[in-house]
Design a protein around this motif. Sequence first.
Motif, PDB file in Angstrom:
ATOM      1  N   GLU A 186     -99.271   6.656  -5.156  1.00 16.08           N
ATOM      2  CA  GLU A 186     -98.946   7.437  -6.125  1.00 16.08           C
ATOM      3  C   GLU A 186     -99.323   6.505  -7.506  1.00 16.08           C
ATOM      4  O   GLU A 186    -100.077   6.943  -8.313  1.00 16.08           O
ATOM      5  N   GLU A 187     -98.501   5.458  -7.590  1.00 10.68           N
ATOM      6  CA  GLU A 187     -98.618   4.683  -8.747  1.00 10.68           C
ATOM      7  C   GLU A 187     -99.556   3.721  -8.835  1.00 10.68           C
ATOM      8  O   GLU A 187     -99.809   3.293  -9.856  1.00 10.68           O
ATOM      9  N   PHE A 188    -100.051   3.162  -7.899  1.00 12.86           N
ATOM     10  CA  PHE A 188    -101.341   2.250  -7.915  1.00 12.86           C
ATOM     11  C   PHE A 188    -102.250   2.518  -6.968  1.00 12.86           C
ATOM     12  O   PHE A 188    -102.538   1.966  -5.972  1.00 12.86           O
ATOM     13  N   PRO A 189    -103.003   3.734  -7.264  1.00  8.00           N
ATOM     14  CA  PRO A 189    -104.235   4.394  -6.553  1.00  8.00           C
ATOM     15  C   PRO A 189    -105.367   3.137  -6.230  1.00  8.00           C
ATOM     16  O   PRO A 189    -106.137   3.269  -5.352  1.00  8.00           O
ATOM     17  N   ASP A 190    -105.443   2.169  -7.081  1.00  5.22           N
ATOM     18  CA  ASP A 190    -106.497   1.448  -7.113  1.00  5.22           C
ATOM     19  C   ASP A 190    -106.183   0.191  -6.184  1.00  5.22           C
ATOM     20  O   ASP A 190    -107.238  -0.541  -5.853  1.00  5.22           O
ATOM     21  N   VAL A 191    -104.992  -0.129  -5.890  1.00  2.00           N
ATOM     22  CA  VAL A 191    -104.546  -1.249  -4.775  1.00  2.00           C
ATOM     23  C   VAL A 191    -104.962  -0.732  -3.626  1.00  2.00           C
ATOM     24  O   VAL A 191    -104.613   0.232  -3.078  1.00  2.00           O
TER      25      VAL A 191
END
Length: 240
Positions: free
Chosen positions: A233-238
Amino acid sequence: MYVSHYRIRVQLRSFCILSFLFGLQVTGALVSTHSSVSDPNLVEQQLGYLPPNFLCVSARTSSDSPIAIQTYPLHGGAPRRQAKATATPTPALLGTPFPTLYWLTGPEISRAIGGLERKGYIVEFEKRLNGDPLEAARFISSHKQYARARWNSLKEEDRTLLTMDHSSIKRMRNMLECSGVAGTDFLSQQQEDGSFVASVKCLHAHYAHYRSTSPDEEVYNPVGHWIHETLQEEFPDVIL
């Protein structure tokens, strides 16, 4: 001195490669289903060094990069810590205890989880555990599974040495056989009246455990699962 150091590094890499090929002391619930001779190099690039008790990559991202490693429960830690252990004759037979069975190595994921810790998610997850008896029971079970996997990963001769009647050995055995994720004394979290006061010590360690164990096991780490959902949710690009 340089030649001697080089030989030690070559021997360590050979040991790691053999552990890949023959499954040396690797627990049976690993998500990572394959190993590569390049894994030691990849882990060294991630951490800046190769841990002396490295066994294998225990979890990988969807792009096949290492997320976590499995370590041997002895002979770990910084050189200064190992030197201190060898100064005492009896414990020197075993080296330094290393309770972190699964070690998070992926730098991007580690940074993201550090961000979750700074945002207060340790306290948030503790509140969720304390408010949900079912998840609290699963949390305790995950600690027990972690302790059992760590103890079972020891070589038989090391388990035998850990039964010696020596005060330092007894403390070492208690740490390796009875503590949970990140060396947590989880038994102390259960109160005399049957209630439970959760203590989530380190999100990195819980996520490494969650990703290194099979998702179809009856015992799973609920905190690790919550971390995974929160990262999405908070780091969708990781890349997870």
